[in-house]
Motif scaffolding. Structure first.
Motif, mmCIF file in Angstrom:
data_model
loop_
_atom_site.group_PDB
_atom_site.id
_atom_site.type_symbol
_atom_site.label_atom_id
_atom_site.label_comp_id
_atom_site.label_asym_id
_atom_site.label_seq_id
_atom_site.Cartn_x
_atom_site.Cartn_y
_atom_site.Cartn_z
ATOM 1 N N GLU A 200 0.842 -1.146 0.047
ATOM 2 C CA GLU A 200 -0.031 -0.047 0.007
ATOM 3 C C GLU A 200 0.689 1.160 0.209
ATOM 4 O O GLU A 200 2.021 1.384 0.785
ATOM 5 N N GLY A 201 0.609 2.183 -0.917
ATOM 6 C CA GLY A 201 1.383 3.519 -0.942
ATOM 7 C C GLY A 201 1.405 3.888 0.315
ATOM 8 O O GLY A 201 2.367 4.922 0.353
ATOM 9 N N ARG A 202 0.419 4.247 0.942
ATOM 10 C CA ARG A 202 0.310 4.963 2.173
ATOM 11 C C ARG A 202 1.549 4.561 3.546
ATOM 12 O O ARG A 202 1.784 5.402 3.851
ATOM 13 N N TYR A 203 2.102 3.194 3.165
ATOM 14 C CA TYR A 203 3.081 2.814 4.028
ATOM 15 C C TYR A 203 4.386 2.889 3.039
ATOM 16 O O TYR A 203 5.558 3.226 3.584
ATOM 17 N N ALA A 204 4.311 2.341 1.874
ATOM 18 C CA ALA A 204 5.405 2.168 0.829
ATOM 19 C C ALA A 204 6.195 3.629 0.541
ATOM 20 O O ALA A 204 7.512 3.540 0.646
ATOM 21 N N GLN A 205 5.551 4.552 0.703
ATOM 22 C CA GLN A 205 6.279 5.742 0.514
ATOM 23 C C GLN A 205 6.879 6.488 1.425
ATOM 24 O O GLN A 205 7.631 7.395 1.232
ATOM 25 N N LEU A 206 6.471 6.068 2.613
ATOM 26 C CA LEU A 206 7.264 6.222 3.835
ATOM 27 C C LEU A 206 8.804 6.355 3.614
ATOM 28 O O LEU A 206 9.606 6.957 4.251
ATOM 29 N N THR A 207 9.335 5.223 3.058
ATOM 30 C CA THR A 207 10.854 5.032 3.053
ATOM 31 C C THR A 207 11.231 5.983 2.078
ATOM 32 O O THR A 207 12.400 6.321 2.176
ATOM 33 N N LYS A 208 10.594 6.447 1.337
ATOM 34 C CA LYS A 208 11.077 7.775 0.583
ATOM 35 C C LYS A 208 10.949 9.165 1.157
ATOM 36 O O LYS A 208 11.812 10.154 0.994
ATOM 37 N N ILE A 209 9.720 9.243 1.706
ATOM 38 C CA ILE A 209 9.392 10.525 2.175
ATOM 39 C C ILE A 209 10.155 10.991 3.495
ATOM 40 O O ILE A 209 10.575 12.143 3.859
#
Length: 249
Positions: A200-209
């Motif tokens: 899920e993008g809401r969690y996966a994006q955290l590693t970049k943001i």
């Protein structure tokens, strides 16, 4: 009452009694309402012990007002107002409702166990008092890999991984000396937890943001799910026997 009345009006109603059904009252809303801005009203309704059913479609985010973070959002999830990942925990609405003792409570996931969903709705309707069903609901704001067409698979994985345990709390069982809490899923496969989050993008994006805090926040998310699971297991193991020590002597 009508059977004991001899009036023509009563007789006319009795002839139609097979067509008169019990009214079913349902209040339906999202987590932004149930956990946040409408929680006071929801709490007031279930505390009054009226025969009202409540269905909460829990997307863990304000789905219809722009995707803001809610008290139902879990640790590390990205949404408006928590763009770097939510630092706090998810509010456990089910546990709060169960503390009253007279409220029927169920958490359900359609993709994980359809029969359990049907059973929960039937029991909630039959319960003489307030009921709360909290349904795990996918949302476009989740950013599910493959799109919302994968909702069935995703809601099943949410249960299997331990992210969303399903259970039913039926106060009628406590009156019979039985434990009212029935867990309806198997022991979570915690090794799948990270896979669920990264799908899920809401969690996966955290590693970049927020790469500096991503590992800590996602691990905190998992640890909180483990804590909730262990708490529910302890509740389910409690002895509700009506016998006392004096009865057994």
């Amino acid at each position: 009452m009508l059977e004991k009345t001899s009036s023509n009006e009563a007789k006319a109603i009795l002839e139609l009694k097979n067509y008169i059904t019990k009214q079913s009252n349902w209040i339906i809303g999202g987590d932004g309402w149930a956990y946040d801005i409408g929680f006071g009203g929801l709490d007031h309704v279930i505390a009054n012990n009226e025969d009202v059913n409540i269905l909460v479609l829990d997307t863990e985010v304000y789905s219809n007002t722009g995707g803001q973070s809610s008290k139902s959002s879990q640790t590390g999830s990205i949404a408006k107002f928590t763009a770097a990942g939510k630092p706090g925990k998810k509010k456990d609405l089910a546990s709060i409702a169960m503390t009253y003792g007279h409220v029927y409570v169920a958490t359900v996931s359609l993709g994980a166990n359809m029969n359990q969903v049907i059973k929960a709705f039937a029991e909630a309707e039959a319960h003489d008092g307030p009921s709360v069903i909290i349904a795990y609901s996918t949302c476009i704001a989740h950013g599910i890999k493959g799109g919302l067409g994968q909702s069935g698979k995703q809601t099943k994985l949410a249960v299997e991984s331990g992210y969303w345990p399903i259970f039913r709390f039926n106060p009628a069982l406590a009156d019979e000396g039985k434990n009212p809490l029935q867990i309806d899923c198997k022991e979570p496969k915690w090794e799948k937890y990270h896979d669920f989050l990264m799908s899920e993008g809401r969690y996966a994006q955290l590693t970049k943001i927020n790469p500096d805090q991503a590992s800590r926040l996602l691990e905190a998310n998992k640890e909180e799910s483990k804590r909730r699971w262990n708490m529910y297991k302890r509740y389910a193991a409690m002895d509700y026997s009506l016998e006392t020590e004096e009865d057994t002597e």
